[in-house]
Design a protein around this motif. Structure first.
Motif, mmCIF file in Angstrom:
data_model
loop_
_atom_site.group_PDB
_atom_site.id
_atom_site.type_symbol
_atom_site.label_atom_id
_atom_site.label_comp_id
_atom_site.label_asym_id
_atom_site.label_seq_id
_atom_site.Cartn_x
_atom_site.Cartn_y
_atom_site.Cartn_z
ATOM 1 N N TRP A 35 -13.285 2.548 -2.961
ATOM 2 C CA TRP A 35 -12.463 2.797 -1.605
ATOM 3 C C TRP A 35 -12.732 1.593 -0.657
ATOM 4 O O TRP A 35 -11.706 1.128 0.032
ATOM 5 C CB TRP A 35 -12.697 4.129 -0.813
ATOM 6 N N SER A 36 -13.772 1.029 -0.681
ATOM 7 C CA SER A 36 -14.163 -0.179 0.246
ATOM 8 C C SER A 36 -13.491 -1.325 -0.258
ATOM 9 O O SER A 36 -12.665 -2.005 0.564
ATOM 10 C CB SER A 36 -15.818 -0.521 0.056
ATOM 11 N N ILE A 71 -17.445 3.670 6.025
ATOM 12 C CA ILE A 71 -17.253 2.165 5.818
ATOM 13 C C ILE A 71 -17.481 1.495 7.180
ATOM 14 O O ILE A 71 -17.916 0.509 7.402
ATOM 15 C CB ILE A 71 -15.688 1.987 5.744
ATOM 16 N N THR A 126 0.779 -1.200 0.071
ATOM 17 C CA THR A 126 0.092 -0.106 0.146
ATOM 18 C C THR A 126 0.720 1.165 0.070
ATOM 19 O O THR A 126 1.961 1.100 0.349
ATOM 20 C CB THR A 126 -0.940 0.220 1.230
ATOM 21 N N VAL A 168 -5.650 4.458 3.643
ATOM 22 C CA VAL A 168 -5.836 4.174 2.241
ATOM 23 C C VAL A 168 -6.617 5.305 1.329
ATOM 24 O O VAL A 168 -6.316 5.580 0.210
ATOM 25 C CB VAL A 168 -6.594 2.765 1.993
ATOM 26 N N PHE A 169 -7.754 6.040 2.066
ATOM 27 C CA PHE A 169 -8.488 6.862 1.579
ATOM 28 C C PHE A 169 -7.843 8.356 1.132
ATOM 29 O O PHE A 169 -7.001 8.668 2.066
ATOM 30 C CB PHE A 169 -9.690 6.936 2.398
ATOM 31 N N VAL A 187 -8.608 1.654 9.480
ATOM 32 C CA VAL A 187 -7.519 1.234 8.532
ATOM 33 C C VAL A 187 -8.064 2.131 7.366
ATOM 34 O O VAL A 187 -7.061 2.485 6.327
ATOM 35 C CB VAL A 187 -7.466 -0.149 8.254
ATOM 36 N N SER A 188 -9.089 2.525 7.286
ATOM 37 C CA SER A 188 -9.610 3.321 6.007
ATOM 38 C C SER A 188 -8.782 4.487 5.936
ATOM 39 O O SER A 188 -8.564 5.058 4.703
ATOM 40 C CB SER A 188 -11.210 3.716 6.155
ATOM 41 N N GLN A 248 -10.583 -1.101 -1.547
ATOM 42 C CA GLN A 248 -8.983 -0.779 -1.166
ATOM 43 C C GLN A 248 -9.038 -1.282 0.519
ATOM 44 O O GLN A 248 -8.074 -1.715 0.728
ATOM 45 C CB GLN A 248 -8.680 0.304 -1.394
ATOM 46 N N VAL A 249 -10.031 -0.710 1.040
ATOM 47 C CA VAL A 249 -9.923 -1.025 2.544
ATOM 48 C C VAL A 249 -9.896 -2.679 2.824
ATOM 49 O O VAL A 249 -9.098 -3.408 3.459
ATOM 50 C CB VAL A 249 -11.172 -0.698 3.318
ATOM 51 N N LEU A 266 -7.219 -4.986 4.645
ATOM 52 C CA LEU A 266 -7.693 -6.024 5.866
ATOM 53 C C LEU A 266 -7.423 -7.305 5.366
ATOM 54 O O LEU A 266 -6.630 -8.049 6.195
ATOM 55 C CB LEU A 266 -9.390 -6.020 5.919
ATOM 56 N N ALA A 284 -12.490 -1.544 10.119
ATOM 57 C CA ALA A 284 -12.580 -1.088 8.810
ATOM 58 C C ALA A 284 -12.443 0.575 8.903
ATOM 59 O O ALA A 284 -11.662 0.998 7.965
ATOM 60 C CB ALA A 284 -14.059 -1.527 8.494
#
Length: 933
Positions: free
Chosen positions: A890-891, A859, A773, A804-805, A800-801, A893-894, A898, A797
């Protein structure tokens, strides 16, 4: 009709080709069409055992060369020997990996190859899918192959060919480095097939491929199999951009088009075509181009459908469909409408009914049944796939798309329309480059269907036809490497080959290859500049004395004046910061300058946290937002106090109106006399400055009648000396620049315990090497500090978002978070990021992007099982709710991160279990469809 002798000679040539290239002859028999010259040349080089780089326009048929590599692998044809797998027999099983930049292309290529060779021979590996991964032919995204190479996967055994489709993606600033990693790390026994769009430095790229991969044939074709005609639509009239092919080569715009556009501009300037209505003339004439429904109707009348109409805005694409529906446009027959509905209903059965309403399903279906659709990243992937399928089948006739479609799957059209030649690149509105123009218009003209393709640019007064001609004719768009070392790459390289060989590998990258080549040109420029500096020095010499000494005094005076001005500015800013830090809720202040100048009341002092104070204020003009010290040329002075309601909602227009009225009711002057805030210290009061000026007046050159002429030459010399010093620094910086960056990364990783002092990878380093990532080091630090332990699946969730977001546009206010454990986890993540950022900055490294909290609520709610409508409405968006396509992307990518946590050796057993539960919670509804697709 050819003579018997000519036919006999042609037969002899074909027989000779068949005997020299038996595999190609066998492959060509099944194609159903004759190979173009460039395809045959590339395939012959491949059968001889050479690697190939093929550069050709969109739609020219480059993929045939990649498919021939697949054929060679399955045939077991002689070429470079495959890596032995220990099995006996005359021919070892050989494999071919076909890599693509995006999952949609991988899926499409997988289905193409399955249709040709059968499902048992072909596999698919993407972030979402793993089908028959041990097959002799596997289609995958480039990242999957990179990860295999670092992990030393057993799947690589017997690999003979790698096809890199769309290899020009290595210029992509976010993902391009992956292509170079793969090219450098592939075993020498693997033959590389690189397929690229037309680039102007193909030979340079090929030279690099030869240095890292060995023999590589370059095959370049600029011939389009379907001719492309360029047009401009001016109001209701359509013009050819060029009179003929010869004019196109010379960039000569059609004279009639030039004359008509000039006349139109002149009429607008004189006031004709001015929009009617109140105040119409106040801002001058306003051009109204053709309406979108009119453009589609025009294309339909001239038999130019199906068409892709590029509009560089998601909202614009949706609005275009609505405008066409409102205009009553219908491009389909009753039979086509029935077929469209059948396709749609068969594709969306997995999406719950209540979600379909939220997603605007019925309006979308209405558009499809009329042959109209939008296509952009904000759409649900399932909807986009349906649009693509219907367009390829000729059922949807007009698609309004953003430029992302040009980078995606194979969706050719008869005509392409460009509404504007400016697009938003995420930071600013910029002109299209020739490369982007070529890629967009390259969609026009379907091979085997259309005799010719058509590209139409919609004219506006800002669009110069000569500029369009330049875009259409330019062939100078070079491939530039975007490769740079990352933390993950560093530990993987050190773990695989050791620290010193890793440095050598980086120095063999295309990025370093280009940097080293550019050094030659820079060094030549330094030499030329040095000669010019000497010539300027001769012109600046003065017979009355040493002009260099005199000019140095002038420069010293100017520098001292600037320094004093800066000191005053720094003092003013410090005073402004201090005054903002003292503000309280209810203080009425005056914003002295900028767009928000006037009286304002403080709603939130925002004194805590890092950085400069940015209080939230409401101006008497009802604007609510944050102001910064830059808005204050003088310290903020509290002029009065008013009461602000305890739970004041600054997003409510009514609440803003009432409070702004109270601010105006204080009776204070809006502008307050405009006192200047600048210090009036006389420049002459500075002792050093007075001393320099005295020395200047006493210098013999001060009395020279040609003093100013000498000074002009001396100033030119000074500027050129400064530029030359910059060039010397660039030469020094580019030589071995990647290796230096790598050394800094290794030093940082060693200091943080990911590498040992003697260059070995630690347990923490091995964990980092399996995190894929952008914020790899931040994720690893969170795992080591157990930041995410003890969270529920929905809380994990959300937590960790933030790594990445990334929001599409900057939002001034910090997004809110679900209460409880998520807040603590995110605060700890932000602290770790701050430590990493400071460490990176001190070592001169590019800093890790700051965590973005904008996706935490959506999320979190989705993982808790809440309805899609509520989830999309909870996004921290400037302009309403979050688009469904963004939510899905984006979900995913989460979920991907995960999944990495669930498999990570550095995560606790509890965290791995929670990550798996979180994945199951997220993969439902629209996400369940996407996971299965």
């Amino acid at each position: 009709m050819s003579s018997p002798a000519e036919r006999y000679a042609a037969a002899r040539r074909r027989a000779a080709q068949a005997s020299a290239f038996p595999a190609l002859d066998e492959f060509a028999l099944d194609l159903g069409f004759d190979l173009d010259d460039f395809q045959r040349e590339a395939c012959e080089a491949l059968e001889r055992g050479s690697g190939v780089l093929v550069c050709a326009p969109t739609g020219a048929g480059k993929t045939v060369v990649g498919e021939f590599a697949v054929h060679l692998a399955l045939r077991g044809a002689p070429g470079k020997p495959a890596a032995a797998d220990g099995g006996g027999g005359p021919t070892t099983r050989r494999k071919c990996f076909y890599t693509t930049p995006i999952k949609a292309l991988s899926n499409q290529k997988y289905h193409d190859l399955v249709d040709r060779y059968g499902a048992e021979q072909v596999g698919l590996l993407t972030g979402d899918n793993a089908i028959n991964g041990d097959a002799p032919v596997v289609v995958m995204t480039t990242e999957v192959l990179r990860n295999m190479l670092y992990a030393g996967s057993a799947t690589l055994e017997g690999l003979a060919y790698v096809v890199m489709d769309e290899v020009h993606y290595l210029a992509d600033r976010f993902r391009g480095g992956v292509w170079e990693e793969v090219i450098i790390h592939l075993p020498a026994s693997v033959t590389l097939v690189s397929l690229s769009a037309t680039v102007s430095n193909a030979e340079e790229f090929a030279d690099w491929l030869v240095t890292v991969r060995g023999e590589t044939a370059v095959v370049v074709s600029e011939h389009r199999p379907v001719p492309l005609w360029q047009h401009m639509l001016v109001g209701r009239r359509m013009f050819d951009l060029f009179h003929d092919a010869d004019a196109a080569r010379k960039h000569d715009v059609h004279p009639e088009l030039l004359r008509y556009t000039r006349d139109t501009v002149r009429r607008l300037e004189l006031g004709e075509g001015r929009s009617a209505g109140p105040g119409a003339g106040r801002r001058g004439p306003r051009w109204r181009g053709p309406m979108r429904p009119d453009i589609v109707e025009r294309l339909d009348r001239e038999n130019l459908l199906p068409a892709i109409l590029f509009i560089f805005s998601r909202a614009g694409c949706q609005a275009a469909v609505q405008q066409c529906l409102a205009a009553g446009l219908r491009l389909t027959s009753p039979e086509e409408r029935t077929e469209i509905r059948q396709v749609v209903e068969s594709r969306i059965t997995a999406i719950p009914g209540e979600d379909l309403t939220v997603l605007g399903y019925w309006e979308w279906l209405d558009g499809l049944e009329r042959g109209l659709a939008a296509h952009h990243a904000g759409m649900l992937p399932a909807f986009k796939e349906v649009v693509e399928e219907l367009f390829v089948r000729g059922l949807v006739k007009a698609v309004f798309a953003t430029e992302t479609l040009a980078l995606g799957i194979n969706m050719p059209a008869r005509c392409v329309v460009l509404e504007r030649l400016v697009k938003f690149n995420g930071e600013a509105h910029v002109d299209l480059t020739p490369g982007e123009y070529t890629q967009l218009t390259g969609r026009a003209g379907r091979r085997g269907i259309d005799v010719e393709g058509h590209a139409v640019v919609v004219w506006s007064p800002e669009t110069d036809p000569r500029h369009v001609a330049g875009l259409a004719s330019t062939r100078t768009y070079p491939l530039r490497s975007s490769f740079r070392p990352s933390y993950n790459m560093a530990v993987n390289l050190v773990g695989t080959v050791g620290a010193e060989p890793a440095r050598a590998l980086l120095e063999s990258s295309f990025a370093q290859f280009q940097a080293d080549r550019s050094v030659v040109g820079l060094a030549r420029q330094v030499q030329r500049n040095t000669e010019t500096i000497e010539a300027y020095g001769a012109e600046a010499s003065c017979h009355q004395g040493d002009f260099d000494e005199y000019f140095a005094l002038r420069v010293a005076i100017a520098d001292r004046e600037r320094a004093m001005a800066r000191e005053g500015q720094t003092q003013r800013k410090a005073a402004a910061v201090a005054s903002l830090e003292r503000l309280r809720v209810g203080d009425v202040i005056r914003v002295p300058s900028g767009r928000r100048a006037g009286l304002a009341v403080v709603l939130d002092p925002a004194t805590g946290g890092f950085g400069e104070p940015r209080p939230l204020v409401l101006t008497q003009d009802r604007w609510a937002g944050r102001v910064s010290p830059g808005d204050f040329t003088t310290p903020a002075e509290v002029l009065a106090r008013i009461r602000v309601p305890k739970h004041f909602n600054h997003r409510s227009p009514a609440a803003r109106r009432d409070l702004a009225a109270e601010v105006s009711g204080t009776g204070l002057d809006r502008h307050g006399g405009r006192r200047g805030g600048r210090s009036r210290q006389a420049v002459g009061e500075d002792h050093r400055l007075s001393q320099l000026r005295t020395e200047l007046r006493r210098h013999p050159c001060h009395a020279c009648p040609d003093r100013e002429e000498h000074a002009r030459w001396a100033e030119r010399r000074r500027r050129l000396e400064r530029d030359t010093e910059e060039l010397r620094q660039r030469v020094a910086g580019r030589t071995g620049s990647l290796a230096r960056t790598f050394d800094r990364i290794v030093a940082l990783l060693t200091a943080r315990g990911y590498l040992s002092a003697d260059g070995e990878v630690t347990d923490a380093g091995r964990m980092l090497g399996r995190i894929w990532t952008e914020a790899d080091l931040l994720v690893a630090e969170c795992l080591r500090r157990k930041v995410w332990d003890g969270l529920s699946p929905a809380e994990l969730a959300a937590a960790v978002s933030v790594v990445v977001f990334e929001a599409r546009r900057d939002v001034d206010e910090r997004a809110s978070l679900p209460r409880g454990a998520v807040v603590d986890a995110v605060d700890e993540t932000l602290k770790l990021w701050g430590d990493i950022e400071a460490d990176e900055a001190s070592r001169g490294l590019a800093v890790t992007r700051e965590p973005d909290l904008g996706f935490a609520w959506p999320i979190y709610r989705w993982a808790r099982g809440e309805a899609l409508a509520k989830v999309l409405a909870s996004g921290h968006q400037i302009d309403g709710e979050m688009p469904a396509g963004d939510f899905v992307r984006w979900s995913r990518q989460v979920v991907d991160l995960l999944g990495q946590l669930a498999d990570s050796g550095g995560a606790s057993t509890e965290l791995r279990s929670t990550a798996r539960q979180a994945i199951a919670a997220v993969n439902r509804g629209v996400l369940a469809y996407h996971a299965a697709a």
